[in-house]
Write a protein that holds these residues in place. Structure first.
Motif, PDB file in Angstrom:
ATOM      1  N   SER A 201      38.606  50.650  41.435  1.00  0.00           N
ATOM      2  CA  SER A 201      39.478  49.172  41.553  1.00  0.00           C
ATOM      3  C   SER A 201      38.331  49.997  43.535  1.00  0.00           C
ATOM      4  CB  SER A 201      40.627  48.794  42.194  1.00  0.00           C
ATOM      5  OG  SER A 201      40.833  48.723  43.005  1.00  0.00           O
ATOM      6  N   GLY A 202      37.904  49.160  43.990  1.00  0.00           N
ATOM      7  CA  GLY A 202      37.851  49.791  45.358  1.00  0.00           C
ATOM      8  C   GLY A 202      38.880  49.276  46.119  1.00  0.00           C
ATOM      9  N   GLN A 203      40.027  48.948  45.785  1.00  0.00           N
ATOM     10  CA  GLN A 203      40.670  48.510  47.402  1.00  0.00           C
ATOM     11  C   GLN A 203      41.735  49.052  48.166  1.00  0.00           C
ATOM     12  OE1 GLN A 203      44.969  46.938  45.498  1.00  0.00           O
ATOM     13  NE2 GLN A 203      45.142  47.733  47.538  1.00  0.00           N
ATOM     14  N   LEU A 204      41.732  50.549  48.337  1.00  0.00           N
ATOM     15  CA  LEU A 204      42.329  51.319  48.820  1.00  0.00           C
ATOM     16  C   LEU A 204      40.570  50.840  49.835  1.00  0.00           C
ATOM     17  CD1 LEU A 204      43.794  54.252  47.391  1.00  0.00           C
ATOM     18  CD2 LEU A 204      44.921  51.815  47.823  1.00  0.00           C
TER      19      LEU A 204
ATOM     20  N   SER B 285      34.959  43.222  48.596  1.00  0.00           N
ATOM     21  CA  SER B 285      33.456  43.375  47.612  1.00  0.00           C
ATOM     22  C   SER B 285      33.306  42.951  46.472  1.00  0.00           C
ATOM     23  CB  SER B 285      34.246  45.313  47.353  1.00  0.00           C
ATOM     24  OG  SER B 285      34.874  44.528  46.458  1.00  0.00           O
ATOM     25  N   PHE B 286      31.871  43.570  45.593  1.00  0.00           N
ATOM     26  CA  PHE B 286      31.965  42.900  44.300  1.00  0.00           C
ATOM     27  C   PHE B 286      30.832  43.966  44.099  1.00  0.00           C
ATOM     28  CE2 PHE B 286      30.035  38.089  43.065  1.00  0.00           C
ATOM     29  CZ  PHE B 286      30.332  38.143  41.771  1.00  0.00           C
TER      30      PHE B 286
ATOM     31  N   ILE C 201      35.943  40.914  42.260  1.00  0.00           N
ATOM     32  CA  ILE C 201      35.671  40.310  43.549  1.00  0.00           C
ATOM     33  C   ILE C 201      36.484  41.181  44.078  1.00  0.00           C
ATOM     34  CG2 ILE C 201      35.216  38.628  44.899  1.00  0.00           C
ATOM     35  CD1 ILE C 201      34.094  37.998  41.888  1.00  0.00           C
ATOM     36  N   GLU C 202      36.789  41.614  45.236  1.00  0.00           N
ATOM     37  CA  GLU C 202      38.475  42.258  45.671  1.00  0.00           C
ATOM     38  C   GLU C 202      38.255  42.331  47.522  1.00  0.00           C
ATOM     39  OE1 GLU C 202      40.290  45.137  43.687  1.00  0.00           O
ATOM     40  OE2 GLU C 202      38.415  46.202  44.072  1.00  0.00           O
ATOM     41  N   PRO C 203      38.524  40.617  48.208  1.00  0.00           N
ATOM     42  CA  PRO C 203      38.769  40.976  49.080  1.00  0.00           C
ATOM     43  C   PRO C 203      39.734  41.311  49.626  1.00  0.00           C
ATOM     44  CG  PRO C 203      38.885  38.581  48.290  1.00  0.00           C
ATOM     45  CD  PRO C 203      39.302  40.044  46.583  1.00  0.00           C
TER      46      PRO C 203
ATOM     47  N   LEU D  79      39.926  39.139  42.147  1.00  0.00           N
ATOM     48  CA  LEU D  79      39.140  38.285  40.861  1.00  0.00           C
ATOM     49  C   LEU D  79      37.915  39.418  39.763  1.00  0.00           C
ATOM     50  CD1 LEU D  79      39.004  35.576  40.463  1.00  0.00           C
ATOM     51  CD2 LEU D  79      36.953  35.339  41.471  1.00  0.00           C
ATOM     52  N   GLY D  80      38.479  38.796  38.065  1.00  0.00           N
ATOM     53  CA  GLY D  80      37.731  39.722  37.442  1.00  0.00           C
ATOM     54  C   GLY D  80      36.609  38.140  36.971  1.00  0.00           C
ATOM     55  N   LEU D  81      35.199  39.016  37.408  1.00  0.00           N
ATOM     56  CA  LEU D  81      34.186  38.064  37.203  1.00  0.00           C
ATOM     57  C   LEU D  81      34.504  37.180  36.097  1.00  0.00           C
ATOM     58  CD1 LEU D  81      31.944  36.554  38.841  1.00  0.00           C
ATOM     59  CD2 LEU D  81      30.367  38.193  38.217  1.00  0.00           C
ATOM     60  N   GLU D  82      34.148  38.400  34.861  1.00  0.00           N
ATOM     61  CA  GLU D  82      34.177  37.545  33.830  1.00  0.00           C
ATOM     62  C   GLU D  82      35.352  36.952  33.524  1.00  0.00           C
ATOM     63  OE1 GLU D  82      33.164  41.260  34.534  1.00  0.00           O
ATOM     64  OE2 GLU D  82      31.448  41.423  34.904  1.00  0.00           O
TER      65      GLU D  82
END
Ligand SMILES: [Mg+2]
Ligand SMILES: [Mg+2]
Lengths: 430, 430
Positions: A183-186, A200-201, A222-224, A400-403
């Motif tokens: 996760s890129g969240q941080l 991010s995507f 996808i991480e807004p 959000l998980g794309l798949e």
């Protein structure tokens, strides 16, 4: 004039040339029907012997499945076809005659198809799913661009993980140890403090030995992340976002949804607002439905999520989970210490959780306490703490998980069909 | 009314509220000028003591760098500002007072700034570069969507590499060995046979101990692949693509380019068509310019590329390189066995190669010969060969490096400023 199948309807009555593959064929002694595909679409080419002569007719009749060719012909209106046209073939130039294409119109086993994924994606059903995936990707980027989010790419290689390394892929980064990001969240939180609204995507990796129809080892997320946005506003953005994706696919992928036999009536209703159920009420609902394997404080499994989703004809938010089963960075509900300002969004029809999101802790002292509770003593996470030290603001985000989203919208049974080259347990090829 | 700085000009004369950080401040006993940023833009807030009263004025005057606040004020036209407006502040609510923000307006060393990258991205110059990066990303997706390319995501984890594993990151994929992809191209060729025109856009990894201003360990690549497209047509698509990116940034990032002091006259001319120079002629040009360290058959280094680019005011294609210095899958020139149908696109102003592309070998026998020459006996690449076995077609593709493109367009000296969290030799933090 060289063109592609998706553009044929712009050339009715004209002579055009397309590059294509033969996906299927029927023929008699006098007429051959070529099912042609070029990636942009599928169209029928009709070859009449008395019109084209013996030589061209023989070439057309001799074409094998997946042979490549240039086809010249006149575009005719045809109401029965998906694109509204067919091609009256006047010339055929065989580029390459395929021999014994392994995926025939008969049934094949899953492992065989997965071993031939590089070819399987040519088939009509896989093609339709990948086109829907493409449209979802486009709708995601469109939504965020139009709402002033900047795309930010967090790093994949990181020096440590705040949530343990057991399900992380490890690599040597020269002399150091590195892990593939889950996760890129941080990082996105840092970016939100610089750019306001960001997303991010990118690919995400989970080294888990699980084998379910909802899990991939490598998947796209996808991480807004949004500065000055509190929990409730974040939920509103999420429902607008999901509505935009679903309505875009309905509008722009009519043929693909038809190919897949997707019941569109189940998607048409996916418009904001979405219902919200508190975790407390969800537990009550499950008890009423007869579940006796879950109590307050437990996390939901797939059967629980499906049972809750069944009560609604739209995606449903489950909000305010117990703090102990959620991530360390989630902000406690100011009215109740034991739950956090979070929500999971559960898709209808048994597709499970597609979004997880929350408001983040913005108080430095509380975050320091969480670091202590979770043993985050590693210097690798010092920077994340500093976001609360210099101009901390209320902020929220979600993933959000794309798949899973592709699976839900296209009606695919297994996520392995929702990504071009799936990575699964024991599946690294092709 | 809550809004953001980029939208202020829509509210001239109205009272609005924004969440923001203080990036800088000047004040006297009677008036304070707050430089505010909220990620969407920068604006000046003017606080007049006689208007707001002692308490609010004291709050404003006491704000430290990077403190966060809600500001209420009236939007006034102001021709001197980049956005055409300033904010006449009527109220200030301090959210969080920052103490000793480490990046002050004074000069800092590169390593210090890189250690504080999570904060450094808040500064005006870094913000501008990341906004330009965002616009380039958008222009890329827009170009391909409008030209009927499908986005396809090739896998990052792969079982082997056709071009050796020395510069690949390795990981254990359960019981197997896996590597982080350096290019999705081979997969994109399979996808082009299924979807016609495709492109990927994702992270790429190179475990190279090089330390130059053009290299990152982790960077983002765009790799289009097109069925039924030959070399010359591919070059035309490439020049349209690059023109679209550059012209989009000029149009939509005026303020950011101004912040960076970018000489826009050097970008305005970047419109298709671009000049083409054969490798043969490029060698001659270099000899004429006095280079004696390069002969026919050698690859170009950065100084050679810069010297060639200097003769043009647009990006320049260098075409038809010797086969021995290019990848095994490139198609030989039908008129000359010793060169291949390829081109590198060299950016102006010393920014070096931004695109490498070629037509691919479509002949099965020739590809089998290349496999033998390169020792590609590994079963992991069997599937790639099969693309030439079943309906092989002429096809071409290319790869664009995102960060070098951002560096060139924004005028950044080093690629480390062109990605939010750069990964470099000895740099895995933050
Ligand atoms: Mg859950
Ligand atoms: Mg080169």
């Amino acid at each position: 004039m060289k063109t592609t199948i998706n553009k044929l309807s712009e050339h009715v009555g004209k002579t055009v040339k397309i590059g294509a593959w033969l996906s299927n064929k029927r023929s008699s002694g006098k007429i051959a029907f070529l099912q042609l595909r070029d990636g942009s679409g599928f169209v029928q080419g009709v070859v009449v012997k008395s019109e084209v002569g013996d030589e061209i007719f023989a070439k057309a009749k001799g074409l094998t499945q997946e042979s490549s060719l240039y086809v010249t012909g006149t575009v005719k209106e045809d109401e029965r076809s998906a694109l509204g046209v067919e091609l009256e073939v006047t010339d055929v130039e065989v580029l390459h005659q395929a021999v014994d294409y392994p995926i025939t119109p008969k049934e094949h086993g899953t492992e065989f198809l997965m071993d031939h994924r590089h070819l399987w994606i040519r088939s009509k059903r896989q093609h339709a799913i990948l086109k829907i995936r493409n449209e979802i990707i486009h709708a995601v980027n469109e939504f965020f661009y139009n709402n002033d989010f900047a795309k930010v790419d967090p790093p994949i290689l990181t020096g440590s993980s705040a949530e343990g390394t057991t399900s992380l892929f490890h690599t040597k980064y020269f002399e150091e140890d590195a892990y593939l990001s889950q996760s890129g969240q941080l990082y996105m939180e840092a970016a939100a403090m610089a750019l306001g609204k960001v997303y991010s995507f990118g690919p995400t990796f989970r080294a888990e030995k699980s084998k379910t129809r909802r899990h991939l080892i490598e998947f796209w997320m996808i991480e807004p992340e949004m500065a000055f946005v509190e929990h409730e506003e974040s939920l509103e953005i999420q429902e607008q976002f999901i509505s935009h994706i679903v309505q875009s696919v309905i509008k722009r992928c009519e043929n693909e949804l038809k190919t897949l036999g997707r019941d569109i009536s189940k998607l048409e209703n996916v418009k904001a607002p979405f219902p919200r159920v508190s975790y407390d009420d969800a537990i009550k609902m499950l008890k009423e439905k007869g579940f006796d394997d879950i109590d307050w404080g437990d996390d939901f499994g797939a059967p629980h999520e499906t049972a809750i989703a069944e009560s609604f004809d739209k995606p449903v938010f489950i909000t305010n989970y117990p703090k102990d089963i959620k991530a360390f960075y989630m902000k406690p509900d100011p009215n109740r210490e034991d739950v956090v300002l979070c929500a999971d969004l559960i898709a209808p029809e048994g597709y499970g959780e597609i979004i997880g999101g929350s408001q983040r802790i913005d108080d430095l002292a509380l975050m320091e306490q969480r670091y202590e509770e979770h043993g985050l003593t590693d210097d690798a996470y010092k920077w994340y703490l500093e976001l609360r030290k210099y101009g901390s603001v209320p902020h929220s985000g979600f993933g959000l998980g794309l798949e899973r989203t592709v699976a839900w919208i296209s009606g695919a049974e297994h996520v392995r069909e929702t990504i071009p080259f799936p990575r699964l347990l024991n599946r690294l090829y092709p």
